[in-house]
Design an enzyme around this catalytic site. Structure first.
Site, PDB file in Angstrom:
ATOM      1  N   CYS A 153       0.813  -1.209   0.000  1.00  0.00           N
ATOM      2  CA  CYS A 153       0.000   0.000   0.000  1.00  0.00           C
ATOM      3  C   CYS A 153       0.855   1.273   0.000  1.00  0.00           C
ATOM      4  CB  CYS A 153      -0.984  -0.045   1.161  1.00  0.00           C
ATOM      5  SG  CYS A 153      -2.424   0.980   0.889  1.00  0.00           S
ATOM      6  N   HIS A 154       0.929   2.022   1.099  1.00  0.00           N
ATOM      7  CA  HIS A 154       1.800   3.192   1.197  1.00  0.00           C
ATOM      8  C   HIS A 154       3.191   2.819   1.699  1.00  0.00           C
ATOM      9  CE1 HIS A 154      -2.003   5.558   1.027  1.00  0.00           C
ATOM     10  NE2 HIS A 154      -1.220   6.415   0.384  1.00  0.00           N
ATOM     11  N   GLU A 198      -5.106   7.860  -4.573  1.00  0.00           N
ATOM     12  CA  GLU A 198      -4.874   9.025  -3.715  1.00  0.00           C
ATOM     13  C   GLU A 198      -5.888  10.126  -4.034  1.00  0.00           C
ATOM     14  OE1 GLU A 198      -3.436   9.300  -0.570  1.00  0.00           O
ATOM     15  OE2 GLU A 198      -1.606   8.555  -1.509  1.00  0.00           O
TER      16      GLU A 198
END
Length: 187
Positions: free
Chosen positions: A131-132, A162
């Site tokens: 993910c991030h 985002e």
């Protein structure tokens, strides 16, 4: 010696200037933890500042989240994370960067974490992220001077995602764009 994997979780607890809370995303820690723990790996946790890591996505209706959160040993580890300076990379066969928006603020420019990942990778270890979490990969440079992600297939939280969550102007950089700039083959 037991095989060990180092999980990196964020120390950052706010989404930019929004005041909204963030941290590591619980399911992005608990689900990989369950698979790796059951496969016989010991998991340690490190965060940029050490100490208690802020948690996001706290959902104990998810059985795996509940299993992780109720495991006394691992809950203690994630609430008392190591500092990067406490970590000996030679003890680990892999490093895993957990997601959560907080990672966007304190993973990319942490030189100590990047060095730990470089040493693990160059010792034939595994580097992973979700993910991030790949924010932690964008500035890792190998001994040959190339970025770790250069030429590698990778995925992460996309620019489109985002925008969909309305944080494209809040995060310090566009993760997908930065990975591509570093030579990643973003899929």
């Amino acid at each position: 010696m037991k095989k060990k994997i180092l999980f990196v979780v964020t120390s950052h607890d706010k989404k930019g200037s929004t005041g909204e809370p963030t941290g590591y995303y619980l399911g992005e820690v608990s689900h990989p933890w369950e698979v790796l723990h059951e496969a016989g790996y010991e998991i340690d946790f490190v965060s940029p500042k050490g100490g208690k890591a802020p948690v996001d996505g706290f959902n104990l209706e998810d059985a795996v989240n509940q299993k992780f959160w109720n495991d006394k040993i691992y809950r203690d580890k994630v609430e008392h994370t190591l500092k990067p300076s406490d970590v000996n990379p030679s003890e680990y066969v892999a490093i895993f960067y957990a997601g959560g928006h907080g990672a966007m603020w304190d993973f990319a420019d942490n030189e100590k974490l990047a060095e730990i990942a470089k040493v693990i990778y160059e010792s034939n270890g595994v580097v992973g992220a979700v993910c991030h979490g790949p924010a932690g990969l964008v500035n890792i440079k190998l001994s040959n001077g190339k970025y770790l992600v250069d030429g590698k297939k990778i995925n992460a939280f996309t620019n489109e995602e985002e925008i969909a969550v309305g944080l494209e102007k809040v995060v310090p950089f566009a993760l997908e764009t930065k990975l591509i700039d570093r030579g990643a083959k973003f899929e």
